[in-house]
Design a protein around this motif. Structure first.
Motif, PDB file in Angstrom:
ATOM      1  N   MET A  20      16.034  37.742 130.967  1.00  0.00           N
ATOM      2  CA  MET A  20      15.147  38.786 130.491  1.00  0.00           C
ATOM      3  C   MET A  20      15.747  40.142 130.859  1.00  0.00           C
ATOM      4  SD  MET A  20      11.117  39.219 131.299  1.00  0.00           S
ATOM      5  CE  MET A  20      10.426  38.504 129.852  1.00  0.00           C
ATOM      6  N   ARG A  21      15.635  41.096 129.960  1.00  0.00           N
ATOM      7  CA  ARG A  21      16.152  42.431 130.231  1.00  0.00           C
ATOM      8  C   ARG A  21      15.462  43.027 131.453  1.00  0.00           C
ATOM      9  NH1 ARG A  21      15.127  44.852 124.551  1.00  0.00           N
ATOM     10  NH2 ARG A  21      16.010  43.186 123.349  1.00  0.00           N
ATOM     11  N   LEU A  22      16.172  43.871 132.176  1.00  0.00           N
ATOM     12  CA  LEU A  22      15.643  44.484 133.379  1.00  0.00           C
ATOM     13  C   LEU A  22      14.341  45.221 133.097  1.00  0.00           C
ATOM     14  CD1 LEU A  22      15.978  45.000 136.370  1.00  0.00           C
ATOM     15  CD2 LEU A  22      17.327  47.013 135.814  1.00  0.00           C
ATOM     16  N   GLU A  23      14.299  45.993 131.999  1.00  0.00           N
ATOM     17  CA  GLU A  23      13.072  46.715 131.648  1.00  0.00           C
ATOM     18  C   GLU A  23      11.900  45.759 131.523  1.00  0.00           C
ATOM     19  OE1 GLU A  23      13.405  48.830 127.967  1.00  0.00           O
ATOM     20  OE2 GLU A  23      15.131  49.952 128.647  1.00  0.00           O
ATOM     21  N   ASP A  24      12.117  44.664 130.804  1.00  0.00           N
ATOM     22  CA  ASP A  24      11.042  43.711 130.569  1.00  0.00           C
ATOM     23  C   ASP A  24      10.632  42.985 131.845  1.00  0.00           C
ATOM     24  OD1 ASP A  24      10.978  44.492 127.970  1.00  0.00           O
ATOM     25  OD2 ASP A  24      11.706  42.617 127.116  1.00  0.00           O
ATOM     26  N   VAL A  25      11.573  42.762 132.748  1.00  0.00           N
ATOM     27  CA  VAL A  25      11.230  42.138 134.032  1.00  0.00           C
ATOM     28  C   VAL A  25      10.295  43.055 134.812  1.00  0.00           C
ATOM     29  CG1 VAL A  25      12.137  41.426 136.281  1.00  0.00           C
ATOM     30  CG2 VAL A  25      13.333  40.754 134.205  1.00  0.00           C
ATOM     31  N   GLU A  26      10.607  44.354 134.815  1.00  0.00           N
ATOM     32  CA  GLU A  26       9.756  45.314 135.507  1.00  0.00           C
ATOM     33  C   GLU A  26       8.376  45.387 134.861  1.00  0.00           C
ATOM     34  OE1 GLU A  26      10.454  46.755 138.423  1.00  0.00           O
ATOM     35  OE2 GLU A  26      12.280  45.560 138.319  1.00  0.00           O
TER      36      GLU A  26
ATOM     37  N   TYR B 260       6.959  43.049 133.134  1.00  0.00           N
ATOM     38  CA  TYR B 260       6.304  41.774 133.438  1.00  0.00           C
ATOM     39  C   TYR B 260       5.655  41.815 134.828  1.00  0.00           C
ATOM     40  CZ  TYR B 260       5.718  36.843 134.581  1.00  0.00           C
ATOM     41  OH  TYR B 260       5.194  35.643 134.978  1.00  0.00           O
ATOM     42  N   LYS B 261       6.413  42.302 135.788  1.00  0.00           N
ATOM     43  CA  LYS B 261       5.885  42.377 137.164  1.00  0.00           C
ATOM     44  C   LYS B 261       4.654  43.281 137.227  1.00  0.00           C
ATOM     45  CE  LYS B 261      10.294  41.546 139.502  1.00  0.00           C
ATOM     46  NZ  LYS B 261      11.384  42.165 140.254  1.00  0.00           N
TER      47      LYS B 261
ATOM     48  N   LYS C  58      -0.106  35.114 132.576  1.00  0.00           N
ATOM     49  CA  LYS C  58       0.234  34.013 133.498  1.00  0.00           C
ATOM     50  C   LYS C  58       0.804  32.809 132.755  1.00  0.00           C
ATOM     51  CE  LYS C  58      -2.646  35.540 137.142  1.00  0.00           C
ATOM     52  NZ  LYS C  58      -3.809  35.523 137.918  1.00  0.00           N
ATOM     53  N   ASN C  59       0.505  32.702 131.464  1.00  0.00           N
ATOM     54  CA  ASN C  59       1.053  31.616 130.651  1.00  0.00           C
ATOM     55  C   ASN C  59       2.413  31.969 130.062  1.00  0.00           C
ATOM     56  OD1 ASN C  59      -1.312  30.141 131.067  1.00  0.00           O
ATOM     57  ND2 ASN C  59      -2.278  31.036 129.256  1.00  0.00           N
ATOM     58  N   PHE C  60       2.800  33.233 130.179  1.00  0.00           N
ATOM     59  CA  PHE C  60       4.089  33.675 129.653  1.00  0.00           C
ATOM     60  C   PHE C  60       5.193  33.104 130.529  1.00  0.00           C
ATOM     61  CE2 PHE C  60       7.578  36.791 129.429  1.00  0.00           C
ATOM     62  CZ  PHE C  60       7.805  36.775 128.057  1.00  0.00           C
ATOM     63  N   ARG C  61       6.099  32.377 129.907  1.00  0.00           N
ATOM     64  CA  ARG C  61       7.179  31.719 130.642  1.00  0.00           C
ATOM     65  C   ARG C  61       8.379  32.660 130.717  1.00  0.00           C
ATOM     66  NH1 ARG C  61       5.918  27.391 133.247  1.00  0.00           N
ATOM     67  NH2 ARG C  61       8.096  26.827 133.089  1.00  0.00           N
ATOM     68  N   ILE C  62       8.443  33.401 131.803  1.00  0.00           N
ATOM     69  CA  ILE C  62       9.500  34.407 131.959  1.00  0.00           C
ATOM     70  C   ILE C  62      10.895  33.782 131.913  1.00  0.00           C
ATOM     71  CG2 ILE C  62       9.545  34.392 134.485  1.00  0.00           C
ATOM     72  CD1 ILE C  62       9.835  37.486 134.258  1.00  0.00           C
TER      73      ILE C  62
ATOM     74  N   PHE D 281      10.054  40.207 125.792  1.00  0.00           N
ATOM     75  CA  PHE D 281       8.725  39.961 125.238  1.00  0.00           C
ATOM     76  C   PHE D 281       8.777  39.838 123.717  1.00  0.00           C
ATOM     77  CE2 PHE D 281       7.410  42.114 129.233  1.00  0.00           C
ATOM     78  CZ  PHE D 281       6.567  41.130 129.724  1.00  0.00           C
ATOM     79  N   LYS D 282       9.903  40.201 123.117  1.00  0.00           N
ATOM     80  CA  LYS D 282      10.015  40.281 121.665  1.00  0.00           C
ATOM     81  C   LYS D 282       9.604  38.996 120.941  1.00  0.00           C
ATOM     82  CE  LYS D 282      13.245  41.596 118.030  1.00  0.00           C
ATOM     83  NZ  LYS D 282      14.576  42.118 117.737  1.00  0.00           N
ATOM     84  N   PRO D 283      10.146  37.822 121.280  1.00  0.00           N
ATOM     85  CA  PRO D 283       9.751  36.625 120.522  1.00  0.00           C
ATOM     86  C   PRO D 283       8.273  36.270 120.703  1.00  0.00           C
ATOM     87  CG  PRO D 283      11.228  36.021 122.311  1.00  0.00           C
ATOM     88  CD  PRO D 283      11.177  37.513 122.265  1.00  0.00           C
TER      89      PRO D 283
END
Length: 192
Positions: free
Chosen positions: A1-7, A9-10, A64-68, A74-76
């Protein structure tokens, strides 16, 4: 996952609303693009707002159901949600017969106001250049409809043409504008 999206997500996992704001700013153009992939349905401004809101709300509620570990971004996930919402809206409008003609150009309301202003200024200059090359009747249709907020009926009466002719002219003009913006490499506006 891209760094932006990880942040992001957190932040969302921790129910930090600024994460949701970042997500909305980043992925609203994607959702608009998906909505515009269905040429047989004309979504109203309110329909588009509702679909965009529902996409992000669904992600917010089900984070919580999103499988990181399964996704690179998050695109797909958002693409699938948006697709499902548009298909559901299409089914509903066909079933209820409430399909409405509305073809306004929409800038995402969720963009930061400074960015939104800058984009509107750039777009306005580009649009004026493009529209200046239109025929007088096409120009009258576009300016009357989008700038003066006239109805299709009013424009048809003023130009002494049929309502369907006005709609066709507006559709062709939007297509010309989109092609010209793409030709000029204004990728941010490809979702119109």
């Amino acid at each position: 996952m891209r760094l932006e999206d990880v942040e992001i997500y957190k932040m969302i996992i921790e129910k930090d609303e600024s994460g949701l704001s970042l997500l909305i700013e980043k992925y609203t153009p994607l959702i608009l693009h998906i909505m515009n992939q269905y040429p047989n349905i004309h979504l109203t401004y309110e329909d588009k707002e509702e679909i965009i809101s529902d996409c992000f709300l669904a992600l917010w509620k089900n984070i919580k159901n999103f499988r990181i570990d399964e996704y690179n971004s998050f695109k797909p996930y958002l693409s699938k949600i948006a697709h499902n919402l548009v298909v559901n809206k299409l089914r509903y409008t066909k079933k209820s017969g409430s399909l409405v003609y509305d073809d306004t150009i929409v800038l995402p309301e969720t963009m930061a106001s400074a960015e939104n202003s800058a984009i509107k200024n750039i777009l306005a200059k580009e649009l004026l250049e493009i529209i200046s090359d239109f025929s007088p009747q096409d120009r009258a249709c576009v300016i009357g409809y989008y700038y003066f907020k006239k109805s299709v009926n009013e424009i048809a009466e003023e130009l002494n043409i049929s309502k369907s002719n006005v709609k066709i002219r507006l559709m062709r003009c939007r297509k010309k504008i989109k092609q010209e913006l793409e030709r000029r490499s204004i990728h941010e506006f490809k979702d119109f």
